[in-house]
Design an enzyme around this catalytic site. Structure first.
Site, short mmCIF file in Angstrom:
data_model
loop_
_atom_site.label_atom_id
_atom_site.label_comp_id
_atom_site.label_asym_id
_atom_site.label_seq_id
_atom_site.Cartn_x
_atom_site.Cartn_y
_atom_site.Cartn_z
N TYR A 26 -1.93 9.45 0.77
CA TYR A 26 -3.27 9.43 0.22
C TYR A 26 -3.49 10.37 -0.96
O TYR A 26 -4.56 10.39 -1.54
CB TYR A 26 -4.29 9.76 1.32
CG TYR A 26 -4.24 8.77 2.46
CD1 TYR A 26 -4.65 7.46 2.29
CD2 TYR A 26 -3.75 9.14 3.71
CE1 TYR A 26 -4.59 6.55 3.32
CE2 TYR A 26 -3.69 8.24 4.76
CZ TYR A 26 -4.10 6.94 4.56
OH TYR A 26 -4.04 6.04 5.58
N HIS A 104 -9.08 0.99 -1.77
CA HIS A 104 -8.16 1.69 -0.87
C HIS A 104 -7.24 2.56 -1.70
O HIS A 104 -6.72 2.10 -2.74
CB HIS A 104 -7.32 0.71 -0.05
CG HIS A 104 -8.08 0.00 1.01
ND1 HIS A 104 -8.38 0.59 2.22
CD2 HIS A 104 -8.62 -1.23 1.03
CE1 HIS A 104 -9.06 -0.27 2.95
NE2 HIS A 104 -9.23 -1.38 2.26
#
Length: 146
Positions: A26, A104
């Site tokens: 991430y 995302h």
């Protein structure tokens, strides 16, 4: 003075842990850092952003309804894991006329099999994935043009 068009930016579960949660997937940018960059870009684009995060599905649904009821220009949503599991979130996106862009940080299709189905994407106008934090800016640029 005229009010700027508003784009809601909704962030789902565990996104408050960005910067320390699996940075190899991430990235190291925190949600506050992403919000600061988005606020600066929004100013350049002549829009306002209302950036929120919740670990609770019902809050995200309520905020989608609020976006439409308040006349928001668009919604950017990172539903986190709810994208793969929440029929209710899918239905809430379909229930509003406000355009919704899903974002995302990673590309779920390159990850575990259970992430390959994205229920929210089925209802969203557009999906941006795999661009890391930059994907939020791509989504904001797209939303500002709607």
């Amino acid at each position: 003075m005229a009010t700027l068009p508003t784009i809601f930016v909704l962030n789902g579960p565990n996104l408050n842990r960005l910067g320390r949660r699996e940075p190899e997937i991430y990235g190291t940018q925190t949600l506050d850092g992403i919000a600061a960059v988005m606020s600066r870009r929004a100013e350049e684009l002549g829009v306002a952003v209302d950036i929120r995060q919740s670990n609770h599905e019902g809050h995200l649904i309520d905020w989608l309804h609020e976006a439409e009821d308040s006349g928001a220009k668009a919604v950017i949503i990172n539903p986190g894991g709810y994208g793969h599991t929440s029929v209710s979130l899918h239905d809430a996106v379909k229930a509003i006329a406000t355009p919704v862009i899903e974002v995302h940080l990673s590309d779920p299709e390159t990850r575990e099999d259970f992430r390959h189905t994205d229920l929210v994407a089925l209802a969203a106008l557009r999906v941006i994935k795999g661009q890391g934090a930059e994907g939020y800016l791509t989504a904001l640029d797209a939303a500002a043009c709607l």
